[in-house]
Motif scaffolding. Structure first.
Motif, mmCIF file in Angstrom:
data_model
loop_
_atom_site.group_PDB
_atom_site.id
_atom_site.type_symbol
_atom_site.label_atom_id
_atom_site.label_comp_id
_atom_site.label_asym_id
_atom_site.label_seq_id
_atom_site.Cartn_x
_atom_site.Cartn_y
_atom_site.Cartn_z
ATOM 1 N N ALA B 185 0.831 -1.206 0.000
ATOM 2 C CA ALA B 185 0.000 0.000 0.000
ATOM 3 C C ALA B 185 0.865 1.255 0.000
ATOM 4 C CB ALA B 185 -0.896 -0.006 1.235
ATOM 5 N N VAL B 186 0.248 2.352 -0.411
ATOM 6 C CA VAL B 186 0.905 3.663 -0.317
ATOM 7 C C VAL B 186 0.145 4.461 0.739
ATOM 8 C CG1 VAL B 186 1.529 5.765 -1.551
ATOM 9 C CG2 VAL B 186 1.538 3.587 -2.747
ATOM 10 N N ASP B 187 0.893 5.048 1.657
ATOM 11 C CA ASP B 187 0.272 5.714 2.806
ATOM 12 C C ASP B 187 0.771 7.155 2.900
ATOM 13 O OD1 ASP B 187 -0.757 4.564 5.889
ATOM 14 O OD2 ASP B 187 0.092 6.549 5.695
ATOM 15 N N GLY B 188 -0.130 8.105 2.913
ATOM 16 C CA GLY B 188 0.241 9.511 3.093
ATOM 17 C C GLY B 188 -0.310 10.012 4.417
ATOM 18 N N ASN B 223 4.098 13.066 5.449
ATOM 19 C CA ASN B 223 4.865 11.836 5.195
ATOM 20 C C ASN B 223 4.243 11.052 4.053
ATOM 21 O OD1 ASN B 223 6.599 12.140 7.395
ATOM 22 N ND2 ASN B 223 5.157 11.157 8.770
ATOM 23 N N ILE B 224 5.082 10.343 3.307
ATOM 24 C CA ILE B 224 4.567 9.365 2.350
ATOM 25 C C ILE B 224 5.373 8.082 2.486
ATOM 26 C CG2 ILE B 224 5.888 10.275 0.359
ATOM 27 C CD1 ILE B 224 3.079 9.602 -1.146
ATOM 28 N N HIS B 225 4.643 6.972 2.639
ATOM 29 C CA HIS B 225 5.296 5.683 2.921
ATOM 30 C C HIS B 225 4.818 4.603 1.956
ATOM 31 C CE1 HIS B 225 5.407 7.119 7.376
ATOM 32 N NE2 HIS B 225 6.436 7.583 6.693
ATOM 33 N N LEU B 226 5.714 3.671 1.711
ATOM 34 C CA LEU B 226 5.344 2.436 1.033
ATOM 35 C C LEU B 226 5.202 1.387 2.136
ATOM 36 C CD1 LEU B 226 5.037 1.596 -1.957
ATOM 37 C CD2 LEU B 226 7.313 0.628 -1.796
ATOM 38 N N VAL B 227 4.034 0.749 2.198
ATOM 39 C CA VAL B 227 3.766 -0.183 3.301
ATOM 40 C C VAL B 227 3.696 -1.609 2.778
ATOM 41 C CG1 VAL B 227 2.197 -0.734 5.206
ATOM 42 C CG2 VAL B 227 2.383 1.609 4.395
ATOM 43 N N LEU B 228 4.483 -2.465 3.398
ATOM 44 C CA LEU B 228 4.481 -3.898 3.056
ATOM 45 C C LEU B 228 3.968 -4.655 4.260
ATOM 46 C CD1 LEU B 228 7.927 -4.407 1.384
ATOM 47 C CD2 LEU B 228 5.842 -5.415 0.527
ATOM 48 N N GLY B 229 2.961 -5.487 4.068
ATOM 49 C CA GLY B 229 2.444 -6.159 5.255
ATOM 50 C C GLY B 229 1.780 -7.462 4.956
ATOM 51 N N TRP B 230 1.660 -8.277 5.950
ATOM 52 C CA TRP B 230 0.981 -9.557 5.788
ATOM 53 C C TRP B 230 -0.182 -9.643 6.741
ATOM 54 C CZ3 TRP B 230 1.369 -12.499 1.820
ATOM 55 C CH2 TRP B 230 0.737 -13.742 1.842
#
Lengths: 105, 230
Positions: B185-188, B223-230
């Motif tokens: 996901a992309v998170d701002g 902030n802008i983040h790339l989120v990796l998750g399970w």
């Protein structure tokens, strides 16, 4: 912390080689994902799932499995988290109020 | 016996954490990204202090973020996140490095207004750290004498020293997350960081000294983040 990565890698690999040779496109993990969604897999089961997908020779089917698993999980997540009531929403309102206060004061 | 138990404690802790991660469904996510903010760095800015090396927009306004979160409840996550600001250069012949590290213990609630879209609300107590490091290169007469006796020529030795300061803060942010896949996901986020910073009581080799007068009491942050998750 860094020393744990080789151990984690080794354990993941060792779990990853449990593969179903009989029906690779219809393996245990693929069925589990189809029924219960991607997040039903434990971290230790992810390598097995990826190996099952890799062993499936029908690439079009692999794409379909991946897309449907992804869509199902997104739908489940949206359904499970669509309501926002109780303590979690109360906490959100507090944060919004704090941000509005900080923005104007 | 007691000493042996003490030495085993970290091993048992990491074993349990690793086992729990592998054999449970931990709903862990990791993020990596950047942030934008505009602090008044006071005496750490070359405009107000001509000793400090030139400062780029990256060093002044950009943050490098990373962290991880654990979903412990259907609509809530806790985690640890870090936003770092770096500035490096030369002071005289010495290497200069300034790091401001905003370290957050995050508590976040969220909900999905539509499929793939998430709104999240984060509150994070912070324990921040500022570091100013100088690495000087110099020659030592005594070393030169000793090395010379073995037939070596003189060498330059680097002598690092750093001054540090820790302070508390609070971050409050509202974010929007878009899921490209269920695991990516992309998170701002937008919000404020509040700091209880004072220039007094910086530490340099156990000595208490005065540090730079930064005005970072209330900072708007994006902030802008790339989120990796399970």
């Amino acid at each position: 912390m860094v020393k744990l990565f080789p151990l984690l890698f080794f354990v993941s690999i060792s779990f990853g080689f449990e593969k179903d040779q009989e029906a690779p496109c219809n393996g245990e993990k693929i069925q589990k994902v189809a029924k219960k969604g991607l997040r039903s897999l434990k971290i230790s089961e992810i390598p097995s799932y990826l190996v099952e997908l890799k062993n499936c020779k029908d690439k079009a089917k692999v794409k379909t499995i991946k897309n449907s698993a992804n869509e199902k999980q997104l739908e489940d997540d949206a359904e499970n988290n669509k309501s926002f009531v109780g303590r979690t929403s109360g906490c959100a309102y507090c944060i919004m109020a704090l941000i509005v206060y900080l923005a104007f004061v | 016996m007691n000493h042996r138990l003490q030495s085993l404690t970290p091993f048992i802790f990491w074993f349990m954490l690793l086992s729990a991660s592998l054999f449970a469904q931990p709903k862990l996510s990791f993020h990596l990204g950047g942030g934008f903010y505009s602090p008044t760095l006071g005496m750490l800015d070359p405009d107000s202090n001509n000793v400090i090396p030139s400062l780029s927009a990256f060093s002044k306004n950009m943050l490098i973020d990373w962290g991880f979160k654990y979903q412990f409840y259907p609509n809530a996550r806790i985690g640890y996140a870090r936003s770092n600001s770096y500035h490096s250069g030369k002071v005289g012949d010495s290497g200069f490095l300034r790091i401001i590290s905003y370290r957050m213990l995050t508590f976040e609630t969220f909900y999905y207004p539509r499929k793939r879209m998430e709104l999240n609300f984060m509150l994070a107590p912070m324990y921040n750290k500022g570091t100013v490091k100088l690495t000087a290169e110099s020659s030592s007469g005594d070393w030169d004498t000793l090395l010379g006796s073995y037939g070596n020529s003189s060498v330059k030795l680097s002598t690092p020293g750093e001054m540090t300061k820790r302070w508390f803060g609070l971050a409050s942010m509202i974010g929007f997350r878009y899921y490209i896949f269920s695991w990516l996901a992309v998170d701002g986020k937008a919000g404020f960081i509040q700091n209880s910073y004072s220039e007094k009581k910086w530490k340099l080799e156990k000595e208490k000294i005065d540090g730079p007068t930064m005005n970072i009491k209330k900072l708007p942050v994006f902030n802008i983040h790339l989120v990796l998750g399970w």
